[in-house]
Design an enzyme around this catalytic site. Structure first.
Site: not given
Ligand SMILES: NC(=O)c1ccc[n+]([C@@H]2O[C@H](COP(=O)([O-])OP(=O)(O)OC[C@H]3O[C@@H](n4cnc5c(N)ncnc54)[C@H](O)[C@@H]3O)[C@@H](O)[C@H]2O)c1
Length: 260
Positions: A143, A156
């Protein structure tokens, strides 16, 4: 079926939704036999149905990426069904939005176990099969949060940064076996995961202060990048993190007076 993945066997985690589903549909259109591994059975079966209805080949294996035994089993089930594994797409993942002091140990472990350990174990079990076949490709979803995080995504972001470093290190280890290992850093992509934080009113979806291209990303944008990294078009590419983000990571736009 002809295509860039003709007769290849592809295992896709998180294939029941969003980026994983879009990738599964594209890989199948490009000739791959697809195994969908997902924790959500109905959604995974639906992806299989769409592939089969379109004339492709696919099966579903219920898999919890937080469970090491399930991960070993999904690779074994792929080999049992199609007698090999050429492409592993590590797409399964969960979000987490919370300030650091509010994260409890169980939440921390769940995000790390699914988003990072699951990717590692997928690679661990797929690599010996690919070595036996003389090569293969692994594409994992990291990401942009792993490069430049926002607030509320510490765990995350750490998991996704971990995926990027796993990718590089493992790519060095298995290049000689003709196994290419890459990851993709998607920016903001419209999927069920992000639907909760995307404004319903399309007029309110102005991201022009964040990235140069005038839209939110689509799952298909990531699927196309995954196809490139999975097939021979990228035969000299390994250990890379391909950013697909509309230009977000290039930098923010500063107001500058042209006359100044
Ligand atoms: N959407 C974005 O903007 C964006 C941006 C960067 C990275 N990503 C990453 O892309 C990947 C796919 O996200 P998405 O946006 O398509 O989300 P999504 O929620 O639409 O799809 C995620 C899929 O993973 C599956 N899954 C969740 N937990 C699982 C588990 N324990 N075991 C097996 N399967 C599990 C879900 O059932 C679902 O099918 C994730 O790794 C996510 O972190 C998404």
């Amino acid at each position: 079926m002809n295509g860039k993945l003709k007769d290849k066997i592809a295992l896709i985690t998180g294939g029941g939704s969003g980026i994983g589903r879009s990738t599964a549909l594209l890989f199948a259109r490009e000739g791959a036999k697809v195994v969908i591994a997902d924790i959500t059975t109905d959604a995974g079966q639906e992806t299989v149905k769409r592939i089969v209805d379109a004339g492709g080949e696919a099966v579903f294996v219920e898999t919890d990426m937080a469970n090491p035994d399930d991960i070993e089993n999904m690779v074994k089930a792929t080999v049992d069904k199609y007698e090999g594994l050429d492409v592993l797409f590590n797409g399964a993942g969960i979000p987490m939005f919370a300030k650091a002091a509010d994260v409890d140990v169980e939440e921390f472990d769940r995000v790390i176990n699914i988003n990072l350990r699951g990717v590692f174990l997928g690679c661990k079990h797929a690599i010996p099969v690919m070595q036996q076949r003389g090569g293969g490709t692994i594409v994992s979803i990291a990401s942009t949060a792993g490069i430049t995080p926002n607030q509320y995504v510490s765990v995350y972001a750490a998991a996704k940064a971990g995926v990027m470093q796993l990718t590089k290190s493992i790519a060095i280890e298995y290049g000689a076996d003709n196994i290419r290992i890459n990851c993709i850093c998607p920016g903001f992509i419209e999927t069920p995961m992000t639907s909760l934080i995307i404004p319903e009113d399309t007029a309110a979806r102005d991201y022009s202060h964040l990235w140069p291209l005038p839209s939110i990303g689509r799952p298909e944008d990531i699927a196309q990048a995954a196809l490139y990294l999975a097939c021979d078009d990228s035969s000299f590419v390994t250990g890379t993190a391909l950013v697909v983000d509309g230009g977000w990571m290039v930098g923010t736009q500063m107001p500058i007076s042209k006359s100044g």
